[in-house]
Design a protein around this motif. Sequence first.
Motif, PDB file in Angstrom:
ATOM      1  N   CYS A   1      -7.463   4.708   2.934  1.00  0.00           N
ATOM      2  CA  CYS A   1      -7.368   3.912   1.773  1.00  0.00           C
ATOM      3  C   CYS A   1      -8.366   4.426   0.599  1.00  0.00           C
ATOM      4  N   ASP A   2      -7.752   4.372  -0.564  1.00  0.00           N
ATOM      5  CA  ASP A   2      -9.189   5.363  -1.585  1.00  0.00           C
ATOM      6  C   ASP A   2      -8.894   3.865  -2.522  1.00  0.00           C
TER       7      ASP A   2
ATOM      8  N   CYS B   1      -3.301  -3.728  -1.962  1.00  0.00           N
ATOM      9  CA  CYS B   1      -3.002  -5.136  -0.729  1.00  0.00           C
ATOM     10  C   CYS B   1      -3.362  -6.103  -1.653  1.00  0.00           C
TER      11      CYS B   1
ATOM     12  N   CYS C   1       0.609  -1.421  -0.162  1.00  0.00           N
ATOM     13  CA  CYS C   1      -0.523  -0.373  -0.289  1.00  0.00           C
ATOM     14  C   CYS C   1       0.949   1.254   0.251  1.00  0.00           C
TER      15      CYS C   1
ATOM     16  N   CYS D   1      -7.092   2.324  -4.211  1.00  0.00           N
ATOM     17  CA  CYS D   1      -6.482   2.168  -5.556  1.00  0.00           C
ATOM     18  C   CYS D   1      -6.992   2.225  -6.717  1.00  0.00           C
TER      19      CYS D   1
HETATM   20  S1  SF4 Z   1      -7.043  -0.323  -1.593  1.00  0.00           S
HETATM   21 FE1  SF4 Z   1      -5.314   0.571  -1.590  1.00  0.00          FE
HETATM   22  S2  SF4 Z   1      -5.135   2.318  -0.458  1.00  0.00           S
HETATM   23 FE2  SF4 Z   1      -6.908   1.323   0.272  1.00  0.00          FE
HETATM   24  S3  SF4 Z   1      -6.044   0.093   1.409  1.00  0.00           S
HETATM   25 FE3  SF4 Z   1      -6.087  -1.199  -0.046  1.00  0.00          FE
HETATM   26  S4  SF4 Z   1      -3.159  -0.891  -1.051  1.00  0.00           S
HETATM   27 FE4  SF4 Z   1      -3.866   0.753   0.209  1.00  0.00          FE
END
Ligand code: SF4
Lengths: 153, 675
Positions: free
Chosen positions: A129-130, A141, A31, A132
């Motif tokens: 968290c965006d 992740c 992440c 992604c």
């Molecule tokens: S989805 Fe993306 S931003 Fe969210 S926790 Fe997982 S890696 Fe991080």
Amino acid sequence: MTQTREYGRRVQQTPPDYSLCAGCNSCEVICCLVHGGAVSPSRRRLTVRRDIRTMMHTVYSCQHCADHPCYDKCPKKGTAMKLTPDGVAYIDESECIGCGLCHKACVFDPPRINYVKSAPKETRRARKCDMCFERPEGPACVQWCPVRCLFVE
Amino acid sequence: MYGYVGKIARIDLTDGTVTEVPTSKYVPENIGGRGVCNRIFWDESRPGVGAFDPESILIYMTGPTTGTGIPTGGRSVFTGISPNSFPEQYAWSGIGGMVGAELKFAGWDGFIITGRAEKRTYVCIEDGRIELRDASELWGLLVHPCQRKLEELHGEGVQSMVIGPAGENLMRNASITTSNDNVAAKSGFGAVFGSKNLKAIAIRGTGDVRPHDIEKLFELRLKMGNPYMRPSPLRREMTHGMDGNEIPVEGGWLRGQVACSHGCNQHCNRLMVDMKSAFGDGRINQVEKCVGIFAYGFQEDCSWTPIQNYETERNHFLACKMLSREEPAPDKDDPHFEALFTPVRGDITNYWKPDFDKGSVMMDMCNEYGIDKWDVIVWFMTWLSMAKKEGLLDDIDFGMEVDVESEEFVKYFLDMITYRRGKYGPIFAEGMARAVRALGKEKYGDTIYRGRYSQMTGERIDVPVSLETAWGQSYHWQGRGFEATINKPGWIATSLELMNSTRDAQTVAHHHEKYENYLEYKDDPCHSPLLVESIALDENKAEIKDSVTCCDWQSPDLYWPEMEAEMYTAATGIPMTAELLDEAAERSRLLFRAILIRDFGRDRAMEVNAIFPTMLYPDPLGQTVEWDEWNDLVDIYYERRGYAAATGWPTRATYEQYRLGDVADALERIGKTPE
Ligand code: SF4
Ligand code: SF4
């Protein structure tokens, strides 16, 4: 937290009878890496809470509340805290002033916004968290957890 | 700076000062981890210091990959004077967990601990701030309660390294423990903590670790773990143990797999859920790696499959896949398939019958007291079993009837030695090598045990009651004792590696060799430069693993020799090749050897006499090695390394070849270069 709260798509941990978290912290590392190239407890957007006695670990990430109280509390909402067209609240770090109000507004315990108060003012930022949303492959992740114990719901 | 974070802390426990040493003083020349430790120890120690003296230096280093997410980089290493080596000598001890990464997040690549605190102390590292704190609340606590207490004091998520009562009481095989029951155990550095009045180190970091090449990092994550893991559920197993030690477990037991260290792509540690605790009625979870399984039952020694040591291009895979039982299907079309995959059963040992609860209690006590499991399972307990059967304990009164089958006795004995109780507690707290000498080695160490049988020949195997090999260590993949069922070319190699070392080298230098090479020398291993080359490769790779850092269970890959160099470059951005890394490994080994020569009297006679007698006991095929044969091999090895044949001391030219002219000068001044 109210019973009626609605959530968007979010990263969840599988039950251990599907796959047990290995406690490797790779999800946190990945992440960090996909969001800026440095690994740091201040930069991760999800947290692996380690139980040092049971060695069974819990992954906490943003639940993407549909009513996004964190977004509402941001004094620079629309600039520092933004919303994707799908309603995912995310933080533009270059605009974040590190006030921590979004962290305070999170309805969860532990709060799902990573905010390290002790960090120096110049580098202190809130991180969340965006999903992604800029990655065509989706959440990094989930993609890189070695034992596939994360999924999107 | 990429990979490294730039500074090393020097923590003086005597006067409470902390100073900074730039990491750049030692890198990239010495890579990181053990390579840096060896340079620091050479520069800062001197002859005549004992492990427990305040002047004894304990060094901890991460590698440039630690904390970056490059797989297996979470490993880190301690070095210092080992109280568990016999005699005391400079040694190292690897440790996993999250602690190395956390230290780097706090902005430190490592630390050097010197002196002795006047009062019971722990070190608190919070980013750039390092303070000594009063440890009176922690002293006396078992390992897990101590970790919990530190969480109470410093908040959830604080990472720590702690010792248990064994370290506090200077038990020579005491461990230092971090998360997921990862330990630095083999060298007994837990007792060095104890001798310095140091109970724990608590670390919290919030800063950055920056790898140089993220794209490459992702590529490594895919390639190193290949084939990528699958979902790994918590499973109920209905039996436990392997080979002749397997038993049914009533109602089954829950097994999971967990990773040992930060950012790893594997999960080799077996998590055992809801196990019997040695303390109170509660159930506990614990992890088991290779040796732990024998706590539960040791009627038969570990079997051996040649693929564990010998590999072909078509059949080779990560060792960690064996522990998590995720080996890929073998390539049966390989012409060597049969030879590589035919297992050889271990000796019948008759040490103790399987007992699931007793095994769990033994493991729990090692975890909570902070004792090296290896010494307990493979040495203390086997000795008690064999010595009792040979009638050697009739005139020893431990205060309880010796019975290794009894949970109560196991608890009683481990308690007695950890707290140095009674007449015998202090004797055994010194470790088996010293204990058998205090009791009388001829009788209590060398008496032959008559209960061990080879399953290859059906013959009785004459092993002594104390499974001691060189340097006060117990046998490990050496054709005798524990994991004895490796063939002669294999144990010749592992024994030479031990001879050159100061402690069990197999934990970081499991012997790997191409099968095609093995076929060349299998009938006469002691005269083979090819075998010596493979020993040098495994030794150098061990140095590299502990420096870059990476894990013994993923390195080396004989068919991907550039792997560690690629990891290093991805972390630091500094161009690296396998050849350059090998050169750094040679330098690190030379520094290690120079320390042994300067401070601990190492020479050819010392090391050959330490190892040779341990190979006179027969292996499971009844084989031994002749004095001349062994010395021929040592000659070839010394020549390969650039050591003088008579003394085993590296020549000036060898030091200079690896830019260690200053080391040659220092040794020459005290008459310890061969010229
Ligand atoms: S989805 Fe993306 S931003 Fe969210 S926790 Fe997982 S890696 Fe991080
Ligand atoms: S990557 Fe997967 S296994 Fe590793 S800590 Fe995160 S969730 Fe657990």
